[in-house]
Design a protein around this motif. Sequence first.
Motif, mmCIF file in Angstrom:
data_model
loop_
_atom_site.group_PDB
_atom_site.id
_atom_site.type_symbol
_atom_site.label_atom_id
_atom_site.label_comp_id
_atom_site.label_asym_id
_atom_site.label_seq_id
_atom_site.Cartn_x
_atom_site.Cartn_y
_atom_site.Cartn_z
ATOM 1 N N SER A 3 0.831 -1.207 0.000
ATOM 2 C CA SER A 3 0.000 0.000 0.000
ATOM 3 C C SER A 3 0.866 1.257 0.000
ATOM 4 C CB SER A 3 -0.902 0.022 1.237
ATOM 5 O OG SER A 3 -0.129 0.267 2.404
ATOM 6 N N CYS A 4 0.202 2.388 -0.208
ATOM 7 C CA CYS A 4 0.862 3.692 -0.129
ATOM 8 C C CYS A 4 0.541 4.278 1.228
ATOM 9 C CB CYS A 4 0.349 4.602 -1.257
ATOM 10 S SG CYS A 4 1.066 6.265 -1.241
ATOM 11 N N TYR A 5 1.120 3.699 2.265
ATOM 12 C CA TYR A 5 0.805 4.139 3.631
ATOM 13 C C TYR A 5 2.061 4.656 4.338
ATOM 14 C CZ TYR A 5 -0.813 4.093 8.465
ATOM 15 O OH TYR A 5 -1.113 4.442 9.752
ATOM 16 N N PHE A 6 3.036 3.779 4.491
ATOM 17 C CA PHE A 6 4.305 4.138 5.126
ATOM 18 C C PHE A 6 4.090 4.859 6.461
ATOM 19 C CE2 PHE A 6 5.270 3.635 0.640
ATOM 20 C CZ PHE A 6 6.373 2.810 0.700
ATOM 21 N N ASN A 7 3.237 4.241 7.290
ATOM 22 C CA ASN A 7 2.972 4.787 8.613
ATOM 23 C C ASN A 7 2.480 6.236 8.535
ATOM 24 O OD1 ASN A 7 2.733 4.230 11.315
ATOM 25 N ND2 ASN A 7 4.784 4.969 11.825
ATOM 26 N N SER A 8 1.586 6.483 7.593
ATOM 27 C CA SER A 8 0.968 7.805 7.351
ATOM 28 C C SER A 8 1.923 8.845 6.764
ATOM 29 C CB SER A 8 0.358 8.378 8.636
ATOM 30 O OG SER A 8 -0.709 7.585 9.077
ATOM 31 N N ALA A 9 3.062 8.406 6.240
ATOM 32 C CA ALA A 9 4.032 9.359 5.676
ATOM 33 C C ALA A 9 3.777 9.635 4.197
ATOM 34 C CB ALA A 9 5.450 8.825 5.865
ATOM 35 N N ALA A 10 2.917 8.853 3.564
ATOM 36 C CA ALA A 10 2.718 8.972 2.112
ATOM 37 C C ALA A 10 1.241 9.141 1.762
ATOM 38 C CB ALA A 10 3.277 7.739 1.413
ATOM 39 N N ILE A 11 1.006 9.694 0.577
ATOM 40 C CA ILE A 11 -0.352 9.843 0.053
ATOM 41 C C ILE A 11 -0.333 9.494 -1.441
ATOM 42 C CG2 ILE A 11 -1.116 11.615 1.684
ATOM 43 C CD1 ILE A 11 -0.466 13.713 -0.492
ATOM 44 N N THR A 12 -1.495 9.168 -1.982
ATOM 45 C CA THR A 12 -1.577 8.921 -3.418
ATOM 46 C C THR A 12 -1.916 10.231 -4.134
ATOM 47 O OG1 THR A 12 -3.896 8.272 -3.213
ATOM 48 C CG2 THR A 12 -2.243 6.503 -3.222
ATOM 49 N N SER A 13 -1.487 10.299 -5.390
ATOM 50 C CA SER A 13 -1.736 11.489 -6.203
ATOM 51 C C SER A 13 -2.035 11.067 -7.632
ATOM 52 C CB SER A 13 -0.506 12.401 -6.186
ATOM 53 O OG SER A 13 -0.638 13.450 -7.124
ATOM 54 N N ASP A 14 -2.953 11.800 -8.291
ATOM 55 C CA ASP A 14 -3.226 11.491 -9.697
ATOM 56 C C ASP A 14 -2.414 12.393 -10.629
ATOM 57 O OD1 ASP A 14 -4.532 13.860 -9.240
ATOM 58 O OD2 ASP A 14 -6.500 13.178 -9.913
#
Length: 201
Positions: A176-187
């Motif tokens: 997932s794109c989580y990384f302990n809340s360090a990352a977000i997804t972008s379009d």
Amino acid sequence: MTSPMIKILIAMLLATLSFQASGQFMEWCIADEQTPDDELQRAMDWACHVGGADCSKIQVNQPCHLPNTVKDHASYVFNNYYQKFKNKGGSCYFNSAAITSDLDPSHGQFMEWCIADEQTPDDVLLRAMDWACHVGGVDCSKIQVNQPCFLPNTVKDHASYVFNDYYQKYKHKGGSCYFNSAAITSDLDPSHDSCKFEFIP
């Protein structure tokens, strides 16, 4: 009801019918996410071998093989059958394994990258990046000195490249794109200059 009112209602009804007839309401048939893989597989086998769906495009090296999941393959097969036979009595049912959607499921419609969240402190980004590079299986060579993604030389930019490399590599395998809340997804494609951020459909 007055005669002008009836005329207005008839005009509105005709406008609605012509709007529907003009193909504005497009519909696709996709696998229901709640259906277990074994049920999807049975429904897909029926569609491919009995129902008349063209299943050649989900084979290896064909345009719809990836993502290589039962759900994605079933969605392609169900929709192929549905579009081919919906005007001849065919339905999007498949023993409750499928649902209709007004969102086009074609790959490439929703491209998504994983980047560092700007609100995340550098030390948290560094820990997440360190994990991805040394444990998570990411190739972090491109953010080294004299490599295409070294510049801009910031923790956030380096983390974005690393997070996305991990996400694209493992998103179809449970990553997932989580990384302990360090990352977000972008379009928005974060690629810049000679630094290309990979996108895998």
